[in-house]
Design a protein around this motif. Structure first.
Motif, PDB file in Angstrom:
ATOM      1  N   ILE A 173      29.304  48.741 167.951  1.00 33.18           N
ATOM      2  CA  ILE A 173      30.476  49.611 167.798  1.00 33.18           C
ATOM      3  C   ILE A 173      30.997  49.702 166.354  1.00 33.18           C
ATOM      4  O   ILE A 173      31.331  50.868 165.877  1.00 33.18           O
ATOM      5  N   ASP A 174      30.990  48.570 165.716  1.00 34.25           N
ATOM      6  CA  ASP A 174      31.567  48.512 164.469  1.00 34.25           C
ATOM      7  C   ASP A 174      30.735  47.287 163.770  1.00 34.25           C
ATOM      8  O   ASP A 174      30.973  46.152 163.847  1.00 34.25           O
ATOM      9  N   GLU A 175      29.739  47.694 162.857  1.00 39.14           N
ATOM     10  CA  GLU A 175      28.802  46.798 162.110  1.00 39.14           C
ATOM     11  C   GLU A 175      29.426  45.772 161.239  1.00 39.14           C
ATOM     12  O   GLU A 175      28.967  44.883 161.029  1.00 39.14           O
ATOM     13  N   ASN A 176      30.715  46.275 160.806  1.00 38.81           N
ATOM     14  CA  ASN A 176      31.268  45.567 159.648  1.00 38.81           C
ATOM     15  C   ASN A 176      32.578  44.876 160.453  1.00 38.81           C
ATOM     16  O   ASN A 176      33.472  44.745 159.676  1.00 38.81           O
ATOM     17  N   TYR A 177      32.647  44.505 161.599  1.00 38.34           N
ATOM     18  CA  TYR A 177      33.617  44.037 162.141  1.00 38.34           C
ATOM     19  C   TYR A 177      33.715  42.549 161.932  1.00 38.34           C
ATOM     20  O   TYR A 177      32.866  41.765 162.465  1.00 38.34           O
ATOM     21  N   PHE A 178      34.351  41.989 160.753  1.00 38.74           N
ATOM     22  CA  PHE A 178      34.537  40.845 160.330  1.00 38.74           C
ATOM     23  C   PHE A 178      34.472  39.568 161.246  1.00 38.74           C
ATOM     24  O   PHE A 178      33.737  38.631 161.386  1.00 38.74           O
ATOM     25  N   ASP A 179      35.520  39.681 162.240  1.00 37.17           N
ATOM     26  CA  ASP A 179      35.932  38.561 163.264  1.00 37.17           C
ATOM     27  C   ASP A 179      34.570  38.270 163.944  1.00 37.17           C
ATOM     28  O   ASP A 179      34.346  37.003 164.380  1.00 37.17           O
ATOM     29  N   ALA A 180      34.004  39.652 164.552  1.00 40.76           N
ATOM     30  CA  ALA A 180      32.878  39.254 165.563  1.00 40.76           C
ATOM     31  C   ALA A 180      31.548  38.678 164.448  1.00 40.76           C
ATOM     32  O   ALA A 180      30.980  37.804 165.005  1.00 40.76           O
ATOM     33  N   LEU A 181      31.472  39.084 163.466  1.00 41.87           N
ATOM     34  CA  LEU A 181      30.226  38.546 162.750  1.00 41.87           C
ATOM     35  C   LEU A 181      30.579  37.095 162.463  1.00 41.87           C
ATOM     36  O   LEU A 181      29.600  36.138 162.479  1.00 41.87           O
ATOM     37  N   HIS A 182      31.811  36.551 162.028  1.00 38.74           N
ATOM     38  CA  HIS A 182      32.055  35.508 161.926  1.00 38.74           C
ATOM     39  C   HIS A 182      32.025  34.473 162.904  1.00 38.74           C
ATOM     40  O   HIS A 182      31.374  33.438 162.851  1.00 38.74           O
ATOM     41  N   GLN A 183      32.437  34.805 164.217  1.00 41.63           N
ATOM     42  CA  GLN A 183      32.343  33.942 165.279  1.00 41.63           C
ATOM     43  C   GLN A 183      30.695  34.104 165.902  1.00 41.63           C
ATOM     44  O   GLN A 183      30.354  33.112 166.472  1.00 41.63           O
ATOM     45  N   LEU A 184      30.198  35.134 165.758  1.00 45.93           N
ATOM     46  CA  LEU A 184      28.609  35.277 165.912  1.00 45.93           C
ATOM     47  C   LEU A 184      27.881  34.174 165.151  1.00 45.93           C
ATOM     48  O   LEU A 184      27.068  33.644 165.869  1.00 45.93           O
TER      49      LEU A 184
END
Length: 381
Positions: free
Chosen positions: A297-308
């Motif tokens: 949905i948002d490829e630049n979603y920082f929190d999701a990238l960090h937790q991923l």
């Protein structure tokens, strides 16, 4: 504003039919003014004409109240109360309107005290009704002027008179909340709720007050009631999930998020929360799926990238414990973690946690050049 109380024609005939006194008596003039007012309203005559009739009637009622005999009659005061209350509603002159409002209240008190047999209950009830309409108007004016104490005192009385009016109950509660009186606000928000209000803000307000009093079960119940009235409301749902998280009801939060995601399919925050909750339960694969859904949905979603990135690292560590695993290898998970964390670092280069995680990955890969580069960045923070 509510409709002004007026009499029906049949009642006016009864008033006018009383021949016990001369038509020239002041009390009879006051009586006739009530009938004339009714006819003026039905004929849609303008306020100037109505005020003329009212002025004549009030003057006659005041003359009657100064008479030794008629001043003891409850009808004298009941008529004055009704006519004065009506003036206070339609007179555009604020000071004059307020003066008649005060006269009406005084006359109501006298009428109630004298009317022991309730022979004038209709007149008195009409006066009380109209005074409350005026009181509501004054309360709204006070609220608009940020005089919340005055607004609350006035609106409280009107809400108690019209307890089924949910809008009035909400306005009373807002006035109380603005004067930091949460217990009083709670009474009127509950009144609005108990009378079937659907407005989701009321349930949010109730929940917020209960939470501030550390009554978390009541706070949750309020949001649940709000969701029954407003299924799938985003704001209520978000508040409900957040409160479940705050009270550490994680399994309930997962259940609510799963249900919500069936309709809120484009809500990246919900996918993130779903992943985070599963990650805390060591369900890394489910967490990875959820974070990737949020990133779709948002490829630049920082929190999701960090937790991923963290989820991949955790999955990599788990893979070392498993023998003959058919899933991705340790190296594959670490590589995926590196990609996610590099993208997160590119979005927010000042996040120390992301840099430290990358240092750990490059240490494992024996990429000392990258380790030194990133350690240099940490020293710059």
């Amino acid at each position: 504003m509510k409709k002004i109380y007026i009499f029906n024609a049949a009642f006016l005939v009864l008033l006018s039919a009383d021949t016990a006194f001369s038509q020239q008596s002041q009390l009879q003039i006051a009586r006739n003014s009530v009938g004339k007012l009714q006819m003026a309203i039905e004929a849609k005559q303008d306020e100037k004409k109505q005020l003329s009739i009212l002025g004549e009637g009030v003057k006659a009622a005041e003359a009657a109240q100064n008479d030794k005999k008629t001043k003891k009659w409850p009808e004298t005061w009941a008529i004055k109360a009704y006519l004065s209350a009506y003036v206070s509603l339609i007179d555009s002159d604020v000071s004059n309107s307020d003066r008649y409002y005060n006269l009406a209240n005084e006359a109501i008190d006298s009428a109630k005290r004298l009317d022991k047999f309730q022979a004038n209950s209709q007149l008195i009830s009409a006066a009380v009704y109209n005074v409350n309409i005026k009181k509501q108007e004054k309360g709204n004016t006070a609220f608009a002027s940020n005089d919340f104490n005055t607004a609350f005192e006035l609106l409280k009385e009107v809400s108690d008179f019209f307890p089924k009016d949910t809008t009035l109950a909400i306005n009373t509660a807002l006035a109380a909340q603005n004067m930091q009186s949460l217990d009083k606000a709670l009474i009127y928000y509950k009144r609005a709720k108990d009378n079937g209000i659907k407005n989701p803000v009321v349930y949010q307000k109730l929940s917020g007050i209960y939470s501030s009093k550390f009554e978390h079960e009541l706070a949750l119940k309020s949001l649940e009631e709000g969701l029954k009235m407003n299924p799938y409301n985003v704001y209520l749902t978000n508040d409900y999930i957040n409160l479940l998280l705050d009270t550490e009801k994680y399994d309930d939060a997962i259940r609510v998020i799963e249900t919500t995601l069936k309709t809120e399919t484009k809500n990246k925050l919900l996918y993130f929360l779903y992943g985070y909750l599963h990650q805390n339960k060591s369900s890394n694969n489910t967490a990875i799926l959820a974070y990737n859904k949020a990133l779709s949905i948002d490829e630049n979603y920082f929190d999701a990238l960090h937790q991923l990135g963290i989820a991949y690292i955790n999955a990599a560590n788990e893979s070392l414990k498993k023998k003959n695993s058919e899933g991705p290898s340790f190296t594959s998970y670490i590589n995926r973690a590196e990609v996610a964390l590099l993208q997160a670092h590119e979005i927010n280069q000042n996040d120390k946690s992301t840099v430290q995680l990358l240092i750990d990955i490059y240490t494992r890969k024996n990429r000392l050049d990258k380790v030194q580069e990133l350690k240099g960045k940490l020293e710059e923070f």
